[in-house]
Write a protein that holds these residues in place. Structure first.
Motif, PDB file in Angstrom:
ATOM      1  N   LYS A   1      31.838  48.389  36.718  1.00 18.52           N
ATOM      2  CA  LYS A   1      32.437  47.061  36.811  1.00 18.52           C
ATOM      3  C   LYS A   1      33.651  46.959  35.907  1.00 18.52           C
ATOM      4  CE  LYS A   1      29.519  44.276  39.294  1.00 18.52           C
ATOM      5  NZ  LYS A   1      29.895  43.242  40.266  1.00 18.52           N
ATOM      6  N   GLN A   2      34.724  46.386  36.428  1.00 18.00           N
ATOM      7  CA  GLN A   2      35.909  46.112  35.630  1.00 18.00           C
ATOM      8  C   GLN A   2      36.432  44.728  35.970  1.00 18.00           C
ATOM      9  OE1 GLN A   2      38.973  49.140  35.389  1.00 18.00           O
ATOM     10  NE2 GLN A   2      37.527  50.769  35.939  1.00 18.00           N
ATOM     11  N   PHE A   3      36.923  44.030  34.951  1.00 20.67           N
ATOM     12  CA  PHE A   3      37.520  42.705  35.165  1.00 20.67           C
ATOM     13  C   PHE A   3      38.986  42.910  35.511  1.00 20.67           C
ATOM     14  CE2 PHE A   3      39.153  38.517  33.546  1.00 20.67           C
ATOM     15  CZ  PHE A   3      38.457  37.737  34.461  1.00 20.67           C
ATOM     16  N   LEU A   4      39.332  42.662  36.778  1.00 19.02           N
ATOM     17  CA  LEU A   4      40.645  43.065  37.283  1.00 19.02           C
ATOM     18  C   LEU A   4      41.380  41.939  37.980  1.00 19.02           C
ATOM     19  CD1 LEU A   4      39.589  46.445  38.961  1.00 19.02           C
ATOM     20  CD2 LEU A   4      40.772  46.193  36.770  1.00 19.02           C
ATOM     21  N   MET A   5      42.697  41.969  37.861  1.00 16.95           N
ATOM     22  CA  MET A   5      43.556  41.179  38.738  1.00 16.95           C
ATOM     23  C   MET A   5      43.461  41.787  40.139  1.00 16.95           C
ATOM     24  SD  MET A   5      47.730  40.907  38.756  1.00 16.95           S
ATOM     25  CE  MET A   5      47.944  40.188  37.140  1.00 16.95           C
ATOM     26  N   GLY A   6      43.631  40.967  41.161  1.00 15.68           N
ATOM     27  CA  GLY A   6      43.568  41.458  42.529  1.00 15.68           C
ATOM     28  C   GLY A   6      44.488  42.639  42.764  1.00 15.68           C
ATOM     29  N   ASN A   7      45.719  42.547  42.263  1.00 11.06           N
ATOM     30  CA  ASN A   7      46.677  43.648  42.447  1.00 11.06           C
ATOM     31  C   ASN A   7      46.226  44.918  41.735  1.00 11.06           C
ATOM     32  OD1 ASN A   7      48.448  42.350  44.125  1.00 11.06           O
ATOM     33  ND2 ASN A   7      49.885  41.756  42.534  1.00 11.06           N
ATOM     34  N   GLU A   8      45.588  44.759  40.579  1.00 12.84           N
ATOM     35  CA  GLU A   8      45.060  45.926  39.877  1.00 12.84           C
ATOM     36  C   GLU A   8      43.938  46.573  40.682  1.00 12.84           C
ATOM     37  OE1 GLU A   8      45.731  44.753  35.184  1.00 12.84           O
ATOM     38  OE2 GLU A   8      44.014  43.907  36.247  1.00 12.84           O
ATOM     39  N   ALA A   9      43.089  45.745  41.275  1.00  9.81           N
ATOM     40  CA  ALA A   9      41.996  46.263  42.101  1.00  9.81           C
ATOM     41  C   ALA A   9      42.548  47.047  43.286  1.00  9.81           C
ATOM     42  CB  ALA A   9      41.118  45.113  42.586  1.00  9.81           C
ATOM     43  N   ILE A  10      43.586  46.526  43.902  1.00 11.29           N
ATOM     44  CA  ILE A  10      44.207  47.213  45.044  1.00 11.29           C
ATOM     45  C   ILE A  10      44.800  48.548  44.603  1.00 11.29           C
ATOM     46  CG2 ILE A  10      46.056  47.075  46.764  1.00 11.29           C
ATOM     47  CD1 ILE A  10      45.660  43.984  46.669  1.00 11.29           C
ATOM     48  N   GLY A  11      45.475  48.555  43.455  1.00 12.16           N
ATOM     49  CA  GLY A  11      46.061  49.785  42.950  1.00 12.16           C
ATOM     50  C   GLY A  11      45.001  50.841  42.665  1.00 12.16           C
ATOM     51  N   LEU A  12      43.902  50.441  42.033  1.00 11.53           N
ATOM     52  CA  LEU A  12      42.821  51.378  41.746  1.00 11.53           C
ATOM     53  C   LEU A  12      42.183  51.885  43.035  1.00 11.53           C
ATOM     54  CD1 LEU A  12      41.045  49.737  38.668  1.00 11.53           C
ATOM     55  CD2 LEU A  12      42.515  51.754  38.692  1.00 11.53           C
ATOM     56  N   ALA A  13      42.095  51.018  44.039  1.00 12.36           N
ATOM     57  CA  ALA A  13      41.534  51.429  45.325  1.00 12.36           C
ATOM     58  C   ALA A  13      42.397  52.505  45.978  1.00 12.36           C
ATOM     59  CB  ALA A  13      41.397  50.224  46.256  1.00 12.36           C
ATOM     60  N   ALA A  14      43.705  52.360  45.867  1.00 13.12           N
ATOM     61  CA  ALA A  14      44.608  53.360  46.443  1.00 13.12           C
ATOM     62  C   ALA A  14      44.414  54.719  45.774  1.00 13.12           C
ATOM     63  CB  ALA A  14      46.054  52.903  46.311  1.00 13.12           C
ATOM     64  N   VAL A  15      44.250  54.709  44.452  1.00 18.38           N
ATOM     65  CA  VAL A  15      44.006  55.958  43.722  1.00 18.38           C
ATOM     66  C   VAL A  15      42.675  56.559  44.163  1.00 18.38           C
ATOM     67  CG1 VAL A  15      43.673  56.983  41.445  1.00 18.38           C
ATOM     68  CG2 VAL A  15      45.384  55.190  41.749  1.00 18.38           C
ATOM     69  N   ALA A  16      41.648  55.708  44.269  1.00 18.95           N
ATOM     70  CA  ALA A  16      40.325  56.186  44.684  1.00 18.95           C
ATOM     71  C   ALA A  16      40.341  56.721  46.110  1.00 18.95           C
ATOM     72  CB  ALA A  16      39.307  55.060  44.556  1.00 18.95           C
ATOM     73  N   ALA A  17      41.237  56.192  46.947  1.00 17.07           N
ATOM     74  CA  ALA A  17      41.324  56.624  48.343  1.00 17.07           C
ATOM     75  C   ALA A  17      42.097  57.925  48.504  1.00 17.07           C
ATOM     76  CB  ALA A  17      41.979  55.528  49.186  1.00 17.07           C
ATOM     77  N   GLY A  18      42.621  58.460  47.419  1.00 16.99           N
ATOM     78  CA  GLY A  18      43.342  59.721  47.491  1.00 16.99           C
ATOM     79  C   GLY A  18      44.766  59.581  47.964  1.00 16.99           C
ATOM     80  N   VAL A  19      45.410  58.451  47.649  1.00 17.97           N
ATOM     81  CA  VAL A  19      46.800  58.269  48.060  1.00 17.97           C
ATOM     82  C   VAL A  19      47.671  59.356  47.438  1.00 17.97           C
ATOM     83  CG1 VAL A  19      47.478  56.702  46.178  1.00 17.97           C
ATOM     84  CG2 VAL A  19      48.585  56.505  48.407  1.00 17.97           C
ATOM     85  N   ASN A  20      48.609  59.878  48.212  1.00 20.74           N
ATOM     86  CA  ASN A  20      49.496  60.946  47.735  1.00 20.74           C
ATOM     87  C   ASN A  20      50.865  60.447  47.322  1.00 20.74           C
ATOM     88  OD1 ASN A  20      47.919  62.356  50.376  1.00 20.74           O
ATOM     89  ND2 ASN A  20      47.764  63.449  48.439  1.00 20.74           N
ATOM     90  N   LEU A  21      51.351  59.403  48.000  1.00 21.58           N
ATOM     91  CA  LEU A  21      52.695  58.889  47.724  1.00 21.58           C
ATOM     92  C   LEU A  21      52.686  57.371  47.836  1.00 21.58           C
ATOM     93  CD1 LEU A  21      56.113  60.192  48.870  1.00 21.58           C
ATOM     94  CD2 LEU A  21      55.498  57.842  49.466  1.00 21.58           C
TER      95      LEU A  21
END
Length: 606
Positions: free
Chosen positions: A3-23
């Motif tokens: 669990k992390q206390f996140l701004m919506g945009n931060e959550a989206i950014g972390l999701a992209a990293v977790a999804a294996g985004v390359n660029l």
């Protein structure tokens, strides 16, 4: 998961990293900016991240990477989609290989934008699937699922968080590092029949897209984030995004027995028609709560008409919901209570008798160099027929009194061409176009080329404060560094201007007021296209100088310092003009405006 206390945009950014985004590429624009910044912060070096020169460039860079099998994310705000629409409309026909998510943050209100345009409508127009999260947790989960759908159907997909989703905070369950996906692109495989767009290819792919979207519509009808909550009522509410989150909170907090049925739509396009039909079975009346267009409302009316279903649909079209602006909690509560014929309880807050909030219009910061630039031009052109065409950035605030130096503002880069258009109709008008350094690189260069090529008569004022100030001080081609933290050659504004044919280019510090006024007078009277680059760093990114103070013995209370430049650091206390040391940056503009020399640096009175 953790669990992390996140701004919506931060959550989206972390999701992209977790999804294996390359660029990841994008252009800064509120409310989207923090997504890319979060990814850059969380980057272990395996993800390429860039602030592109504009949204069109960002999408095209991502397209090349996606052709090569990479997972890509592009970030922008809703008006940025207009810039990116040229490649997007063709890219949808061509398709992609690696998953591509186009994040477009909409801004109901609008809080910090020119328009209230709705990306859901653009999704339908461009035939691109769209995801519409309702809170930070869903924003995290849905982004990963958006990549999966994109790759499954080889299509870019829209991801549409709105301002309140982007900037609200929530405790979010996120993946642990060892659960992250790692996506290894195969590289670009040559296939001109796939990657080179020709009319015949577009014709063939158009038919495939229409067939595909019918399949996706059926799939999304069973998507677990499109949900129905059943009750015994014959009334129903359909909601999306933050409107759903607020609606659910309201319904969960009340004790009325006859609560309405509730349908949540998280994938507006392709519209989940089968789910909508299932929801309306046994319902007589539906209220639609959505931002911004009556998008869902129109689809429900269409479905009812085509299937001959007798259900009354209420919403924006019928006037039961406001046609513009945000759906605030108070508004949504009033809509629901009226729809359900409920009486507001006595504990409800009555806002009708509350005092109005103090008026606090946005202003240029104390010590902002743009104030000095505007003032120098205003003094130089006093009494002459002029037009001051503005642009998008914090310098748009130069329209406020007492400066009153922005006559037009349309979209990024437009001021340069608007000044030309006015000059063609009224040649005796001295036409000025103001543009910031970031906007110059983003979209004003072509306007300058147009002016030179077509032999316009105008003066370009480049307000160079060495940053992208309006959206949080992101780097741009003139700063000499990239979002990856790498140092690079600075693109020099003067060299670019001379390179496209502007022969008269003058650099000037706007805080040297007398000289700045002289430069404007001399330059404006020269023929053709000429440019003045006012150079001084943004007041927020430099250490303040020693503050200034007012010598009350010398002050004649003419208040010219207030009436002429409107700096928020100059205030009136106990009937006397004074300077707020907490706000003063020590720029010294006010001391040059004072007619009696009553203003000087603190401790240095003459």
């Amino acid at each position: 998961m953790n669990k992390q206390f996140l701004m919506g945009n931060e959550a989206i950014g972390l999701a992209a990293v977790a999804a294996g985004v390359n660029l990841v590429s994008g252009y800064p624009g509120t409310p989207s900016t923090e997504v890319l910044e979060t990814i850059a912060k969380e980057n272990d070096g395996s993800i390429y991240v860039e602030w592109s020169v504009n949204e069109k460039a960002a999408l095209e860079v991502a397209a090349g990477a996606s052709y090569s099998g990479a997972r890509t994310l592009i970030t922008m705000k809703q008006v940025g989609l207009n810039v990116a629409s040229d490649p997007l409309m063709s890219l949808e026909y061509v398709g992609i290989e690696g998953g591509m998510v186009i994040l477009v943050a909409d801004d109901p209100g609008p809080i910090s934008s020119q328009t209230e345009q709705d990306t859901r409508t653009f999704a339908e127009y461009s035939k691109v699937p769209c995801f519409d999260p309702s809170d930070a947790q869903e924003a995290y989960d849905m982004l990963i699922e958006a990549f999966e759908l994109s790759e499954k159907y080889k299509t870019p997909v829209f991801y549409r968080p709105t301002t309140r989703v982007c900037h609200s905070y929530q405790s979010v369950s996120v993946k642990d590092y060892f659960d992250y996906e790692y996506h290894r692109p195969d590289g670009f495989i040559k296939d001109s029949k796939r990657w080179v767009i020709f009319p015949k290819l577009s014709y063939i792919n158009h038919a495939k897209i229409e067939e595909r979207n019918i399949i996706i519509s059926d799939e999304l009808s069973s998507y677990n984030r499109n949900t129905i909550v059943r009750t015994n009522s014959t009334k129903g509410i359909v909601a999306q995004g933050i409107s759903f989150a607020i609606t659910k909170d309201i319904l969960d907090s009340i004790d009325f027995e006859n609560k309405p049925n509730l349908l949540k739509i998280t994938t507006p396009f392709p519209f989940p028609e089968k789910l909508a039909l299932e929801f309306m079975d046994g319902i007589d009346e539906v209220l639609v709560l959505e931002e911004l267009d009556p998008y869902i409302e129109r689809h429900l009316v269409y479905v009812c008409g085509r299937k001959n279903i007798k259900v009354t649909i209420k919403g924006k079209i019928t006037g039961d919901v406001a046609s513009s602006g945000e759906n605030t909690a108070d508004l949504i509560k009033s809509y629901i209570y009226k729809f359900m014929d409920w009486k507001l309880d006595s504990d409800s807050i009555n806002l009708s008798n509350t005092p109005e909030l103090p008026v606090r219009p946005p202003v240029l910061c104390a010590g902002c160099p743009h104030r000095a630039s505007f003032y120098a031009v205003k003094k130089a052109m006093k009494g002459r027929d002029t037009i001051f065409a503005g642009d998008i950035g914090c310098y748009t605030l130069g329209n406020a009194m007492p400066l009153d130096m922005v006559d037009t503002c349309l979209c990024m880069g437009a001021g340069v061409n608007i000044a030309q258009g006015v000059g063609r109709i009224k040649p005796d008008t001295k036409c000025f176009a103001f543009v910031g350094d970031s906007t110059f690189f983003a979209s004003a260069i072509t306007g300058v080329v147009n002016a030179v090529y077509n032999q316009a008569e105008m003066t370009l004022i480049v307000l160079d404060n060495s940053t992208t100030a309006m959206t949080g001080h992101q780097p741009h081609p003139g700063t000499g560094r990239t979002m990856m933290g790498e140092f690079t050659d600075k693109l020099d504004v003067e060299q670019v201007l001379r390179g496209v044919g502007v022969d008269v280019v003058v650099r000037q510090n706007p805080y040297e007021l007398e000289q700045a006024v002289k430069v404007v007078k001399e330059t404006a009277d020269k023929p053709g296209v000429k440019a003045i680059i006012f150079e001084s760093p943004c007041a927020v990114i430099v250490k303040p100088e020693k503050p200034y103070e007012v010598d009350s013995a010398k002050c004649i209370d003419c208040r010219k310092c207030i009436k002429e430049i409107g700096c928020p650091g100059i205030v009136v206390k106990a009937g006397k003009v004074s300077i707020d040391e907490a706000l003063c940056s020590g720029c010294g503009l006010c001391s040059q405006v004072c007619p009696v020399g009553a203003i000087s640096k603190k401790g240095e009175r003459l």
